[in-house]
Structure formats: structure tokens, C-alpha cells
Design an enzyme around this catalytic site. Structure first.
Site, short mmCIF file in Angstrom:
data_model
loop_
_atom_site.label_atom_id
_atom_site.label_comp_id
_atom_site.label_asym_id
_atom_site.label_seq_id
_atom_site.Cartn_x
_atom_site.Cartn_y
_atom_site.Cartn_z
N ARG A 197 -102.33 46.68 96.98
CA ARG A 197 -101.93 47.34 98.23
C ARG A 197 -101.15 46.38 99.12
O ARG A 197 -100.29 46.78 99.89
CB ARG A 197 -103.15 47.92 98.97
N TYR A 207 -84.69 66.03 109.87
CA TYR A 207 -85.46 66.66 108.80
C TYR A 207 -86.71 67.33 109.40
O TYR A 207 -87.38 66.74 110.26
CB TYR A 207 -85.85 65.54 107.83
N ASP A 254 -82.41 57.46 109.78
CA ASP A 254 -82.79 58.03 108.48
C ASP A 254 -81.48 58.25 107.71
O ASP A 254 -80.68 59.12 108.05
CB ASP A 254 -83.55 59.35 108.70
N LYS A 293 -84.75 61.04 96.86
CA LYS A 293 -83.49 61.77 96.75
C LYS A 293 -82.49 60.97 95.92
O LYS A 293 -82.80 60.59 94.81
CB LYS A 293 -82.98 62.11 98.15
C1 LIG Z 1 -86.73 64.30 101.93
C2 LIG Z 1 -86.42 63.72 103.25
C3 LIG Z 1 -87.39 63.01 103.97
C4 LIG Z 1 -88.80 62.84 103.50
O1 LIG Z 1 -88.90 62.13 102.31
P1 LIG Z 1 -90.10 62.34 101.28
O2 LIG Z 1 -89.84 61.33 100.23
O3 LIG Z 1 -90.04 63.76 100.82
O4 LIG Z 1 -91.36 62.10 102.05
C5 LIG Z 1 -87.01 62.45 105.19
N1 LIG Z 1 -85.77 62.61 105.68
C6 LIG Z 1 -84.82 63.29 105.02
C7 LIG Z 1 -83.47 63.42 105.62
C8 LIG Z 1 -85.12 63.87 103.78
O5 LIG Z 1 -84.17 64.57 103.14
#
Ligand SMILES: *Cc1c(COP(=O)(O)O)cnc(C)c1O
Length: 404
Positions: A60, A113, A185, A210
Site C-alpha cells: 500500500r 465529469y 482533469d 480511458k
Molecule cells: C472517467 C472519468 C473520470 C473518473 O475516472 P475513473 O477511472 O472512472 O474513476 C474523471 N474525469 C473524467 C473526465 C472522466 O472521463
């Protein structure tokens, strides 16, 4: 006859029965699922536990697969430090927990998001942090809401689903004026399309789920930071238990190996597909920051690479009064090649329908105000040939034309 003493399974089974590999190192990275490491002696244990980075003790707190992947990401973002988390949401949560305390104030973009908005709006007030959700594309709005208590301004490089592009240098300048930090982000762009830390951001958050992993088989997140913004990240991640598993990190390391070539191909496809869609009579609007008519084309030219990413959205001409009827017909007509999957960044082109997925929690009036109609389709463009993607889309458009 075997002269060895028969082994006792209850002794033999639990004891480690292998020697380390030594100098015969494999080219492909091994997977280290071990939750804990052997320590040579008490002095080493004391040194390692007291001073992070001195070697592995407990997974961890750190393990090799996470460190290899984090280092790849750190360099891609030109960051001073990078910390991995079990998901993109955990990465955003880590930034908030590492940076904020009771009495602080946060400004967030209204286009974030959906789950990020839930985190900021519903969880932060419970911890005594005040939040303003505003239109961060409007500099005057940002100026009005910045105050002495403001610690973070949170935006996305490219927003969902209309692909608005944040003017990062402008936001950084406003944010830093009150001593706050800009958190970006960067999930919709990825590090080959934008490196926010080079444009004034202090912290970058990405969902590696993603395009960075790119194969839809891992859930992981990243925080990359400059200077003192990195100070508490690793310790906070371990204390709150946000750190990732070894196998996921190993898979994403493999996915990241092809990121640059995947992003280049998919972005070129996205530019071609957005040009194609712009010429179709069944399409009433196309949103892609590489189109000169896009609202943020000029910002995209400064902030993003060219072509500016792999995400497109477009609005179909409404062919029926039935709710979602036009979108449903289109989605069914293309589903064999372009599946309806409410995520993004896969190798293959996928589509989503914001009104029934990411933005279903809004009222119809709110969706209308944001420009998200029931006929809006979001495309995550993949690495197939542009011709094949266009042929499939063309089949979808024919199907809705036949509804007349
Ligand atoms: C998918 C996504 C998230 C969250 O990510 P996870 O890996 O699903 O927790 C945050 N911001 C954006 C823009 C996303 O597309």
C-alpha cells in the site's frame, strides 16, 4: 530410493520456495503482486519505514509496478511527482484530501465529469469546505468567485460532451493571483494532446481507465504535480488507502506503451470524421475543437496539440417526437462496428448518449441550457481507418433518413 526426509506440507507449503532471478533480467516487466517485502534487519526496517523511497516494505506504501507506471506518467507530464490511485475518482479525491482543510473554498467548472461534481458538491461541504460551481470559461465569473479562502480551482482540459477547451494559462494567472492552485482533469486530452503543468496548472488528474491504458480492461487514476503541490500526495494516498494493485499497473504500463501512436492515429481520425460529419444534412451540429467554427478553436490552437484529441460530439436532426427515438435508431444502426459504451479512449470507436447516461441526472431544462439535446451523440474515435468509421456513421445517418 529418495534419501531426502519427507517434507511436512504444513511447513513446506507456507514457506517461500524460490530464489530471486539475479542478473538474468527479463525484458518484459515482471508482475509483483506481493503485498509485503522481506526486510534484512531491524535497522533497515526502521530506515525504510521512516523514510519513504528507501525500498519496498508494504504494497500500500509502494510497489514496483506502480512505481514504473508512475515514472512513465511523471515524465510524460514533465511533473516533479506522480502518484497512482485505484481510479480516476480516487485521484481527484486524493487531491482534495491532500490539499484542503475545513474552512477552505474551492471553485469548480460546471462542465466537470458528473461524478466529480457529485464528489465536490456533496462530499466537500460535509468536510466543512465551501464550493462554488461556475462557468469557468467566463473569466469574469472566475474573478468574481475567487476569494482569500479559495485554495483550488478545478477544471477539465476538454469538457464533456461539448468539448469546450479550458484557457489554462488565463485560468492559472487568475488562480495564482489569490495564492490558489489550478487542478486540471486532463482525461479527455491525455498527455500527448495537452500537458497542463506546462501551461500553469499545479496539479493534473487523469483517469488512466480511458485513453492512457486504452484497452478498457483497467480502472486506475493518476495525480501529477509540480513543486510543493506534490508534498503530501504519496503519504495521503497510502493513509486513505487509494493506492492501486500491481496487476492493474502492469496492464496499464503495457497499454501506455502504445499511447503516442494510438493517440496520433485516433486524433487524425477524429479530425477527418468531424469534417465528414460537418457536411452531412442529417447532422445539425458538430463539436470538435479542431473545427474552425468550434467556440474554443482559438484556445485549442494554443492549449492543445493539433489535431486536438479523439473526442467528438454531434447532434442529429430530430426525426420523431418519441423521446430518444432518433438517437435510438442511429445507435442500433451502427452498433456492430461502433458499440454504445458510456466510456471513452478504447482502441475501437465507441459512442455514448449523454442525455441517457452522463447527464441523465440533470433536469430537461438544465440539459437544454447546456446544449445537450436527446439527439446528441458523443464519439470516442478509435484507431480503425477513418474510411471505415465514416462508412458506419453513414449507415447510421441513412437509417434516420429512412424515418421520414
Ligand atoms: C472517467 C472519468 C473520470 C473518473 O475516472 P475513473 O477511472 O472512472 O474513476 C474523471 N474525469 C473524467 C473526465 C472522466 O472521463
Amino acid at each position: 530410493m529418495n534419501s531426502e526426509e519427507p517434507i511436512r506440507p504444513d511447513d513446506w507449503c507456507p514457506r517461500p520456495g524460490f530464489a530471486p532471478l539475479g542478473s538474468n533480467a527479463p525484458l518484459a516487466p515482471p508482475i509483483y503482486p506481493s503485498a509485503v517485502y522481506r526486510v534484512a534487519d531491524p535497522a533497515t526496517a526502521d530506515a525504510q519505514l521512516g523514510q519513504p523511497g528507501q525500498g519496498y516494505v508494504y504494497a500500500r506504501d509502494g510497489q514496483p509496478n506502480a512505481d514504473w507506471l508512475a515514472e512513465k506518467c511523471r515524465v510524460l507530464h514533465a511533473a516533479d511527482a506522480a502518484v497512482l490511485c485505484g481510479s480516476g475518482m480516487a485521484a481527484l479525491g486524493l487531491v482534495l484530501l491532500a490539499q484542503l482543510k475545513q474552512g477552505d473554498h474551492v471553485i469548480a467548472s460546471q462542465d466537470l465529469y458528473g461524478r466529480s461534481l457529485v464528489l465536490l458538491r456533496q462530499e466537500l461541504p460535509r468536510l466543512g469546505v465551501d464550493i462554488s460551481v461556475i462557468d469557468t470559461t467566463n473569466a469574469e465569473d472566475v474573478k468574481t468567485h475567487l476569494r482569500a479562502e479559495t485554495k483550488l480551482v478545478v477544471v477539465e482540459t476538454i469538457s464533456n460532451p461539448l468539448l469546450r477547451v479550458a484557457d489554462l494559462p488565463m485560468l492559472a494567472q487568475l488562480t495564482h493571483r489569490v495564492g490558489a492552485k489550478l487542478v486540471v482533469d486532463n482525461t479527455f486530452a491525455g498527455p500527448t494532446v495537452c500537458r497542463p503543468l506546462e501551461q500553469g496548472a499545479n496539479l493534473v488528474v487523469e483517469s488512466l481507465t480511458k485513453i492512457i491504458n486504452g484497452h478498457s480492461d483497467v480502472t486506475l487514476g493518476l495525480v501529477a504535480a509540480l513543486g510543493s503541490s506534490a508534498d503530501r500526495l504519496a503519504a495521503t494516498a497510502s493513509t486513505w488507502g487509494f493506492t492501486p494493485g500491481a496487476f492493474d499497473c502492469w496492464l496499464a504500463t503495457r497499454g501506455l506503451a502504445t499511447l503516442a501512436v494510438r493517440a496520433e492515429r485516433a486524433s487524425a481520425n477524429a479530425q477527418a470524421v468531424s469534417d465528414y460529419l460537418s457536411q452531412q444534412s442529417e447532422v445539425v451540429a458538430v463539436h470538435y475543437p479542431g473545427l474552425t467554427r468550434h467556440m474554443d478553436y482559438e484556445i485549442a490552437q494554443r492549449v492543445l496539440s493539433n489535431p486536438p484529441g479523439t473526442m467528438i460530439s454531434f447532434q442529429l436532426q430530430r426525426m420523431t417526437e418519441r423521446r430518444w427515438g432518433t438517437a435510438e435508431r442511429f445507435i442500433q444502426a451502427v452498433a456492430d462496428e461502433i458499440p454504445f459504451c458510456p466510456s471513452l479512449g478504447d482502441l475501437s470507436t465507441t459512442l455514448s448518449h449523454p442525455a441517457s447516461t452522463s447527464h441523465r441526472g440533470l433536469t430537461p431544462q438544465e440539459r437544454t441550457r447546456l446544449g445537450i439535446s436527446d439527439e446528441l451523440i458523443r464519439l470516442s474515435v478509435g484507431i480503425e481507418s477513418a474510411e471505415s468509421i465514416q462508412a458506419t456513421l453513414s449507415r447510421g445517418l441513412e437509417a434516420i433518413r429512412a424515418m421520414e
